[in-house]
Design an enzyme around this catalytic site. Structure first.
Site, PDB file in Angstrom:
ATOM      1  N   LEU A   1      63.728  25.414  40.632  1.00 24.58           N
ATOM      2  CA  LEU A   1      63.074  24.218  41.145  1.00 24.58           C
ATOM      3  C   LEU A   1      61.676  24.511  41.665  1.00 24.58           C
ATOM      4  CD1 LEU A   1      66.000  22.452  43.083  1.00 24.58           C
ATOM      5  CD2 LEU A   1      65.148  21.948  40.789  1.00 24.58           C
TER       6      LEU A   1
ATOM      7  N   ASP B   1      57.972  39.376  50.385  1.00 25.68           N
ATOM      8  CA  ASP B   1      59.394  39.396  50.706  1.00 25.68           C
ATOM      9  C   ASP B   1      59.514  38.674  52.050  1.00 25.68           C
ATOM     10  OD1 ASP B   1      61.948  39.910  51.609  1.00 25.68           O
ATOM     11  OD2 ASP B   1      61.886  42.069  51.256  1.00 25.68           O
TER      12      ASP B   1
ATOM     13  N   ASN C   1      60.837  27.500  50.070  1.00 28.01           N
ATOM     14  CA  ASN C   1      61.819  27.371  49.000  1.00 28.01           C
ATOM     15  C   ASN C   1      62.591  28.666  48.733  1.00 28.01           C
ATOM     16  OD1 ASN C   1      62.965  26.039  46.517  1.00 28.01           O
ATOM     17  ND2 ASN C   1      61.801  27.656  45.526  1.00 28.01           N
TER      18      ASN C   1
ATOM     19  N   SER D   1      66.443  22.858  52.152  1.00 26.70           N
ATOM     20  CA  SER D   1      67.804  23.088  52.627  1.00 26.70           C
ATOM     21  C   SER D   1      68.734  22.880  51.436  1.00 26.70           C
ATOM     22  CB  SER D   1      68.115  22.125  53.781  1.00 26.70           C
ATOM     23  OG  SER D   1      69.432  22.289  54.241  1.00 26.70           O
TER      24      SER D   1
ATOM     25  N   TYR E   1      76.778  30.402  52.856  1.00 26.40           N
ATOM     26  CA  TYR E   1      75.579  29.715  52.364  1.00 26.40           C
ATOM     27  C   TYR E   1      75.343  28.442  53.163  1.00 26.40           C
ATOM     28  CZ  TYR E   1      72.492  27.025  49.334  1.00 26.40           C
ATOM     29  OH  TYR E   1      71.448  26.267  48.855  1.00 26.40           O
TER      30      TYR E   1
ATOM     31  N   LYS F   1      72.189  27.142  55.718  1.00 32.37           N
ATOM     32  CA  LYS F   1      71.476  25.880  55.568  1.00 32.37           C
ATOM     33  C   LYS F   1      71.706  24.950  56.765  1.00 32.37           C
ATOM     34  CE  LYS F   1      69.472  26.878  51.711  1.00 32.37           C
ATOM     35  NZ  LYS F   1      68.001  27.090  51.676  1.00 32.37           N
TER      36      LYS F   1
ATOM     37  N   THR G   1      69.907  25.344  37.111  1.00 31.01           N
ATOM     38  CA  THR G   1      68.871  26.374  37.169  1.00 31.01           C
ATOM     39  C   THR G   1      69.542  27.737  37.323  1.00 31.01           C
ATOM     40  OG1 THR G   1      68.674  26.384  39.584  1.00 31.01           O
ATOM     41  CG2 THR G   1      67.357  24.755  38.388  1.00 31.01           C
TER      42      THR G   1
END
Length: 273
Positions: free
Chosen positions: A14, A56, A83, A134, A148, A152, A183
């Site tokens: 994205l 990084d 992102n 997010s 994960y 978020k 993706t």
């Protein structure tokens, strides 16, 4: 009017689609990524409006230096899009300490360092828009994606507080919450814990509910991002995708039902008339 946009983690997926959309319409873009070679062709196409930096995001010092380099190069930064990040799959019992820390270092601390670095610049400009990528899973949590989602959920809390803290400086904050898209993020970009057979049933149920139509078309997000960065009054939260909207709507309705059914207990626990 062209904007200057700093975006992390845009070598593919994205982020890459968004960066190309910005460049195509004439914006100035700084892409900060670990692997700059993947952007060689794009840099050759846009030699005057694209700056590629190696970064990084888990390196706090490097984050501040990258933001400063971008500011020196273009003279301003109107929009930050945090992102950079990845998804880790594993039931809570399956996660090891290294996997947990790595997920948080990138998705939470990396985002936090870049955000802290940009605030003084935008405050001095008296304008700016911080966009935190997010996830719909920052509002709801699915089995085997708990760590994960935890990363978020943290981004959600940090950004909601930030929005109020910096509003007086002319800085706006938006949380972008995509559902799943077709993706590399859902394949080669992620990582996975060593599985325990006793959770195979949980995984099977999750896989059965994973419908093809729930996965969005990545290119369709570009127009939404262009509208977002051009908005005079951008929303605090923007869900990307039909599936994410449905998940959130259902989950919050169920939460309200539960909270209301326990309201008497909640009120009594206040301890005052």
């Amino acid at each position: 009017m062209a904007k200057t946009i700093f975006i992390t983690g845009a070598s593919r997926g994205l982020g890459r689609i968004w960066a190309e959309a910005f460049l195509h319409r004439g914006d100035q873009v700084i892409i900060a990524v670990r692997n700059t070679l993947s952007l060689k062709e794009l840099a050759e196409r846009y030699p005057s409006t694209l700056l590629v930096l190696r970064l990084d995001v888990t390196d706090k010092k490097a984050c501040f230096e990258a933001i400063e380099k971008a500011k020196q190069h273009f003279g301003k930064i109107d929009v930050l899009i945090n992102n950079a990040g990845y998804g880790h799959v594993g039931a809570i019992e399956e996660l090891n300490e290294e996997e947990i820390r790595a997920q948080m270092e990138t998705n939470v601390f990396g985002l936090l360092w870049v955000t802290q670095a940009i605030i003084p610049i935008m405050r001095e400009q008296k304008l700016g828009h911080i966009i935190q990528v997010s996830s719909a899973l920052g509002l709801v949590a699915f089995p085997t994606l708990g760590i994960y989602s935890a990363s978020k959920f943290a981004v959600e809390a940090i950004s909601e507080s930030l929005a109020t803290e910096v509003a007086g400086f002319g800085i706006k904050v938006t949380l972008v919450e995509p559902n799943g898209y077709l993706t590399e993020f859902s394949t080669s970009s992620g990582s996975q814990s060593k599985s325990l057979a006793l959770y195979d049933g949980v995984r099977a149920v999750l896989n059965e509910s994973n419908k093809p139509e729930d996965w969005g078309v990545p290119e369709a997000t570009a127009e939404a991002m262009l509208k977002l960065i051009d908005a005079d009054n951008p929303p605090l939260r923007l869900i990307l995708g039909r599936a994410g909207f449905q998940w959130v709507k259902y989950t919050y309705a169920e939460r309200m039902k539960t909270w209301e059914s326990w309201q008497d207990v909640s009120v009594a626990a206040h301890g005052k008339p």
